[in-house]
Scaffold this active site. Sequence first.
Site, PDB file in Angstrom:
ATOM      1  N   HIS A 193      -3.649  -5.514   1.443  1.00 53.22           N
ATOM      2  CA  HIS A 193      -3.428  -5.825   2.854  1.00 53.22           C
ATOM      3  C   HIS A 193      -3.942  -7.242   3.134  1.00 53.22           C
ATOM      4  O   HIS A 193      -4.841  -7.739   2.452  1.00 53.22           O
ATOM      5  CB  HIS A 193      -4.189  -4.845   3.739  1.00 53.22           C
ATOM      6  CG  HIS A 193      -3.689  -3.441   3.683  1.00 53.22           C
ATOM      7  ND1 HIS A 193      -2.483  -3.064   4.223  1.00 53.22           N
ATOM      8  CD2 HIS A 193      -4.234  -2.314   3.148  1.00 53.22           C
ATOM      9  CE1 HIS A 193      -2.307  -1.771   4.036  1.00 53.22           C
ATOM     10  NE2 HIS A 193      -3.343  -1.291   3.383  1.00 53.22           N
ATOM     11  N   CYS A 234       0.842  -1.204   0.000  1.00 49.82           N
ATOM     12  CA  CYS A 234       0.000   0.000   0.000  1.00 49.82           C
ATOM     13  C   CYS A 234       0.882   1.261   0.000  1.00 49.82           C
ATOM     14  O   CYS A 234       1.511   1.552  -1.010  1.00 49.82           O
ATOM     15  CB  CYS A 234      -0.962  -0.041   1.179  1.00 49.82           C
ATOM     16  SG  CYS A 234      -2.359   1.104   0.995  1.00 49.82           S
TER      17      CYS A 234
END
Length: 487
Positions: A425, A325
């Site tokens: 994630h 991310c």
Amino acid sequence: MVQGCTSDAGKSTLVAGLCRWARRRGISVAPFKPQNMALNSAVTVDGGEIGRAQAVQAQAAGLPPHTDFNPVLLKPNTDTGAQVIIHGRAIGNMDARRYHEYKRIAFDAVLASHARLVARHDAVIVEGAGSPAEINLRDRDIANMGYAEAVDCPVILVADIDRGGVFAHLVGTLAVLSTSERARIAGFVINRFRGDIALLQPGLDWLQRETGKPVLGVLPYLHGLHLEAEDALPRESAAKAGQRLRITVPVLPRISNHTDFDALRAHPQVELIFVPRGETPPPCELIILPGSKSTRGDLAALREHGWDDAIARHLRYGGRVLGICGGLQMLGQAVHDPLGIEGAPGSSDGLGLLELHTTLEPLKQLRDVDGRLSFEGVEAPVRGYEIHCGVSEGPALARPFAYLAHGRADGACSADGRVLGTYLHGLFDDADALDALLRWAGLRDAQRLDMRALREASLERLADIVDAHLDTDALLRLLARTPACAA
């Protein structure tokens, strides 16, 4: 409602245990946290985000995560400000003073979610935030006693004996509460006890005489509990014999979703090291740049502490790097924030390890995803979730990290295959993806680990502990006093 004498007293874990315990007794139960401040968040079934602790509590209750379980989420992006998320959607950034004024509006969201949960479930088990003893925050409180008083909810007060001073914590907390708030405390739970309970008994007897409140139980210190943390980094690392792969993660000022690494911490052949700011990163096979709530600010912090040179040296000696991310965005050539989404508008040079650049945009992308890993000839299924407001573009994306459902590509791989970046994630929670990534990092004979099964086993263990160490008859009487059960 479970409130704590301090942050990290065990509120989240106790609520999860109570939710699973109630579910096993056939009670339709829902978790609830009116206001949460955390950088670990989860995607909900209704397309929003909540604190990860509430997602774990939902799992304990046998429910999919929903924004009603955590109607107000604050994600700090500076020491004095945070992104404010109401019913799963970001409404903007506020400093502490402005948010204090906004609490009247936020409380409407809290009460609306409360009403819906009470209507749908037999019981609602609520987690407070921090401590009710913060008297400077009593005005317009929506997280602790302000909520409990508004909905007429009994409160259990939990304290962590492992910190020391447990009796002072409990008695001192009672002392600063108002008369009506003290009356609302139905009993105490002492958490993280190690030793002979007989030696603690005189203190428990004194506490009950001094306060007139019962001790509902003493919970033991639980080693090896595999549950996602609300926000704090792990307290301890388990000693492992015969570790084969070392992984380091820099502790960024605004590190987010560090629960991504729980599976790596649990893996018997992996040594995972969180490296605090200012410390020299040790030699390792893999460096992972984690998610960040303030990508440009954390990128500056990386450079300030020499991580850019450390990463370059690591790669020269054959190491590998993965960015997740915000970490993916840092690996690119630039991060642009023209609208000031995360701070002052502007651009920052990235680490230049992937040919891509990222622009931060107002609309946050929130989704659960599944697909297949696609880097370096790897073929393995992967599941995870996305929470980001950045859009990345560039030639590196032609070598994706994974292909997701409906043909959408994710992430990037460097030309030499030693640098990966992804927006996913939770990817290590998938046993197949974990195996594939550990092999890529150099662990050829990785033992299989199913993090989702470990979490489920931990929830069952918590429910067993509630049954064995708490006054469950008293708990049932307290549940019968709540509006949901009474209805």
